[in-house]
Design a protein around this motif. Structure first.
Motif, short mmCIF file in Angstrom:
data_model
loop_
_atom_site.label_atom_id
_atom_site.label_comp_id
_atom_site.label_asym_id
_atom_site.label_seq_id
_atom_site.Cartn_x
_atom_site.Cartn_y
_atom_site.Cartn_z
N GLY A 17 76.84 -80.18 -94.01
CA GLY A 17 75.92 -81.24 -93.65
C GLY A 17 75.10 -80.89 -92.41
O GLY A 17 75.43 -79.99 -91.64
N GLN A 18 74.01 -81.66 -92.21
CA GLN A 18 73.14 -81.44 -91.06
C GLN A 18 73.88 -81.60 -89.74
O GLN A 18 73.51 -80.96 -88.74
CB GLN A 18 71.97 -82.42 -91.11
N ASP A 19 74.92 -82.43 -89.73
CA ASP A 19 75.66 -82.64 -88.49
C ASP A 19 76.46 -81.41 -88.07
O ASP A 19 76.94 -81.35 -86.93
CB ASP A 19 76.60 -83.85 -88.63
N LEU A 20 76.61 -80.44 -88.95
CA LEU A 20 77.37 -79.23 -88.63
C LEU A 20 76.47 -78.02 -88.43
O LEU A 20 76.93 -76.88 -88.49
CB LEU A 20 78.38 -78.93 -89.75
N ALA A 21 75.19 -78.26 -88.17
CA ALA A 21 74.25 -77.15 -87.99
C ALA A 21 74.67 -76.25 -86.84
O ALA A 21 74.64 -75.01 -86.95
CB ALA A 21 72.84 -77.68 -87.78
N ASP A 22 75.05 -76.82 -85.70
CA ASP A 22 75.47 -76.01 -84.55
C ASP A 22 76.75 -75.25 -84.86
O ASP A 22 76.94 -74.10 -84.44
CB ASP A 22 75.66 -76.89 -83.31
N SER A 23 77.67 -75.89 -85.58
CA SER A 23 78.91 -75.21 -85.93
C SER A 23 78.64 -74.05 -86.88
O SER A 23 79.28 -72.99 -86.78
CB SER A 23 79.87 -76.21 -86.60
N ALA A 24 77.70 -74.22 -87.81
CA ALA A 24 77.34 -73.13 -88.72
C ALA A 24 76.75 -71.96 -87.94
O ALA A 24 76.99 -70.79 -88.27
CB ALA A 24 76.35 -73.62 -89.77
N ARG A 25 75.99 -72.27 -86.89
CA ARG A 25 75.44 -71.21 -86.04
C ARG A 25 76.58 -70.43 -85.38
O ARG A 25 76.54 -69.19 -85.30
CB ARG A 25 74.53 -71.83 -84.98
N VAL A 26 77.62 -71.13 -84.91
CA VAL A 26 78.77 -70.46 -84.29
C VAL A 26 79.48 -69.57 -85.32
O VAL A 26 79.89 -68.45 -85.02
CB VAL A 26 79.74 -71.50 -83.71
N VAL A 27 79.61 -70.07 -86.55
CA VAL A 27 80.25 -69.28 -87.60
C VAL A 27 79.50 -67.98 -87.83
O VAL A 27 80.10 -66.89 -87.95
CB VAL A 27 80.35 -70.11 -88.90
N ARG A 28 78.18 -68.06 -87.89
CA ARG A 28 77.39 -66.83 -88.09
C ARG A 28 77.57 -65.88 -86.91
O ARG A 28 77.64 -64.66 -87.09
CB ARG A 28 75.91 -67.20 -88.25
N GLN A 29 77.67 -66.42 -85.70
CA GLN A 29 77.88 -65.57 -84.52
C GLN A 29 79.24 -64.89 -84.57
O GLN A 29 79.36 -63.72 -84.15
CB GLN A 29 77.75 -66.42 -83.25
N VAL A 30 80.25 -65.60 -85.07
CA VAL A 30 81.58 -64.99 -85.20
C VAL A 30 81.53 -63.82 -86.18
O VAL A 30 82.07 -62.74 -85.93
CB VAL A 30 82.61 -66.04 -85.64
N PHE A 31 80.87 -64.02 -87.31
CA PHE A 31 80.73 -62.93 -88.28
C PHE A 31 80.00 -61.74 -87.66
O PHE A 31 80.39 -60.58 -87.87
CB PHE A 31 79.99 -63.42 -89.53
N GLU A 32 78.97 -62.03 -86.90
CA GLU A 32 78.22 -60.95 -86.26
C GLU A 32 79.10 -60.22 -85.26
O GLU A 32 79.07 -58.97 -85.19
CB GLU A 32 76.99 -61.53 -85.56
N ARG A 33 79.90 -60.96 -84.51
CA ARG A 33 80.80 -60.33 -83.53
C ARG A 33 81.82 -59.43 -84.23
O ARG A 33 82.17 -58.35 -83.71
CB ARG A 33 81.52 -61.43 -82.74
N LEU A 34 82.29 -59.86 -85.39
CA LEU A 34 83.28 -59.08 -86.14
C LEU A 34 82.64 -58.03 -87.04
O LEU A 34 83.33 -57.35 -87.80
CB LEU A 34 84.15 -60.01 -86.99
N ARG A 35 81.31 -57.91 -86.93
CA ARG A 35 80.55 -56.93 -87.71
C ARG A 35 80.73 -57.13 -89.22
O ARG A 35 80.92 -56.19 -89.97
CB ARG A 35 80.93 -55.51 -87.30
N ARG A 36 80.66 -58.36 -89.63
CA ARG A 36 80.73 -58.71 -91.04
C ARG A 36 79.46 -59.46 -91.44
O ARG A 36 78.83 -60.12 -90.61
CB ARG A 36 81.95 -59.60 -91.33
N GLU A 37 79.12 -59.37 -92.72
CA GLU A 37 77.94 -60.07 -93.23
C GLU A 37 78.32 -61.50 -93.57
O GLU A 37 79.18 -61.73 -94.43
CB GLU A 37 77.42 -59.36 -94.48
#
Length: 541
Positions: A276-296
């Motif tokens: 949902g739109q209310d989790l937009a910031d959380s989704a951004r954090v999830v993408r950052q975690v994947f980037e930190r772990l070098r995963r797509e």
């Protein structure tokens, strides 16, 4: 029908399918089933937002299968390892759940006393709704994933870079919360609670363990409290300020939910998921975690929230908005699926009016689909929602208006009125009449009190006596006899019997209602009526 239907303009499912195909190419994932995911927090009753996430994902899944021919899975994970942070407003005997605050949801008793746990009861409810919606998916429990070791490999990856990942996720919470924040929440070996407020002292990625303490100097804020709690108040029975070493593997710990979301996506090899739109910031954090772990990261789709009639987000713990069970009782399967298919990025009200429009939207699309040159979009939309046959008979909105005008007292009376209004060749299916009746029960206004003058009271008493003494007579004929000499009594009679100043012909209404039921309603009207002397005249006392 064109073989390129997936590219009809504005078909968002085809756009998402292309995004998934591009992701798989970047990942080099050319074989094996493609996994679509969805999450569910089983702390409260499933609502339309929960169902929309699963159903809409199933639309994209089918579009992807049609476009690529690849096999897929849709996995819905119920986060039953999450702690009970607040007792939902929608459960019975709320006080009985208060002692279980902080316990994993799969260890909180079911307040209805039917399922093994609160979480399991909510999962069962979600499963029943998804079955009605004919969604092909697997529903799994987070507790099973943690305890079986399915998450262990991904957990080790998090622990190997614990300090950086913890700081990354922790930056998304407030300064006070960061003082006792860890992405790993241990399941206490002392009380079985999920310990949310910890200071991690040491991490051993090789052994998969963490050493933590509950800080003495932290102030704990909880939902519903206007004051903070001391650690010894909130974590009674736990060692405060003392180091404790536990395994983060095999269910010994549970990740904080943003990290848990990333963990679940990574561990399950998820290619596509919605939020949902209310989790937009959380989704951004999830993408950052994947980037930190070098995963797509997977493709994440943001959809508009469902709101109630006052514009508030529909919540499973508060239970506001049109109840999902009631909506399913009023809406056809195709109608609800059409409501979920259309413009998913737009916030949408979910109330009685939306139900009325959704059922008729399918009929509108079926009419458009009949145009062989211009109906390709409508045909695609009907295929996306799984509409197999065009609806017949009157529109749902017409049926609802008929019942509103006729004021039936029960489902049998509703069927009788419908049969009087519509000729045999245009009568709706019995299922649609039943849905319109349930809609009528929700939509009809509260009855108005009737102020009976002497004439109206006399007519009602005459009618009651006649119905009681001649139970096999025509109620319409008895009404005419009771009204003899008092034609002006119709308006108060409508108010007394129907709760409104007008309606169908009273003679017809009484015939369809039946003598026994009519007699009970007349007597009830006499008992509830307001005498003229009790009528408020307004002004100062």
């Amino acid at each position: 029908m064109s073989a390129r239907l997936d590219h009809v303009p504005r078909d968002w499912c085809a756009v998402e399918s292309d995004r998934i195909a591009a992701l798989l190419e970047r990942r080099g994932q050319v074989a094996g089933p493609v996994v679509f995911g969805a999450g569910f927090g089983p702390s409260g009753l499933p609502h339309v937002g929960t169902v929309s996430e699963v159903v809409r994902t199933s639309f994209v899944r089918r579009a992807f299968e049609e476009a690529t021919g690849r096999s897929t899975r849709l996995v819905v994970v119920a986060d039953d390892m999450d702690a009970l942070r607040k007792v939902p407003d929608t459960v019975p005997d709320r006080a009985a759940l208060t002692p279980h605050l902080g316990m994993p949801l799969h260890r909180v008793p079911d307040p209805w006393g039917v399922a093994p746990s609160l979480a399991e009861g909510m999962v069962d409810r979600l499963r029943r709704v998804l079955d009605v919606m004919e969604v092909d998916c697997e529903v799994v429990r987070s507790s099973d994933l943690y305890r079986s070791g399915r998450h262990d490999s991904a957990i080790r990856a998090f622990l190997a870079d614990f300090a950086e990942v913890n700081a990354l996720v922790g930056a998304s919470v407030g300064a006070l919360r960061r003082r006792s924040y860890s992405i790993v929440m241990p399941v206490s070996p002392h009380t079985g609670r999920v310990v949310e407020h910890t200071r991690v002292l040491d991490v051993d990625p090789h052994r998969g363990t963490i050493t933590y303490e509950i800080p003495r100097d932290v102030v704990i804020q909880r939902p519903g409290l206007d004051h903070g709690l001391e650690p010894h108040e909130y974590y009674a029975g736990e060692p405060i300020g003392e180091p404790v070493t536990v395994s983060a593997l095999g269910g010994g710990g549970k990740f904080q939910w943003k990290a848990d979301w990333a963990l679940r996506l990574l561990s399950g090899d998820i290619a596509y998921e919605m939020h949902g739109q209310d989790l937009a910031d959380s989704a951004r954090v999830v993408r950052q975690v994947f980037e930190r772990l070098r995963r797509e990261p997977p493709v994440l789709f943001e959809y508009g929230l469902f709101v109630d009639e006052r514009g508030r987000k529909i919540s499973k713990t508060v239970g506001n908005g049109f109840a999902l069970d009631d909506a399913i009782g009023c809406l056809t399967r195709e109608g609800l699926r059409m409501l979920l298919y259309r413009k998913p990025r737009r916030p949408r009200r979910f109330d009685l009016a939306s139900v009325l429009r959704a059922d008729d939207a399918v009929r509108h699309e079926a009419r458009l689909a009949g145009d062989p040159r211009r109906g390709a979009g409508a045909r695609l939309r009907l295929r996306r929602i799984g509409a197999t046959a065009p609806p017949g008979g009157p529109r749902f909105g017409t049926l609802v208006r008929v019942l509103a005008a006729c004021a039936p007292v029960d489902h049998a009376a509703a069927v009788a009125f419908v049969e009087r209004v519509f000729p045999p060749g245009r009568r709706p299916e019995p299922d649609l009449v039943a849905r319109a009746w349930r809609f009528h029960l929700h939509a009809r206004p509260a009855p108005r009190s009737a102020v009976l003058d002497t004439t109206a009271t006399t007519v009602l008493r005459r009618l009651a006596d006649a119905l009681a003494s001649a139970p096999h007579a025509d109620p319409g004929v008895l009404l005419h006899k009771a009204l003899d000499g008092h034609p002006d009594a119709y308006r108060p009679l409508y108010l007394a019997l129907l709760g409104r100043p007008h309606g169908p012909r009273l003679a017809t209404w009484l015939r369809i209602t039946g003598t026994r039921r009519s007699l009970a309603l007349v007597r009830d009207a006499l008992s509830r009526a307001v005498p003229p002397s009790d009528r408020s005249e307004g002004g100062s006392p």
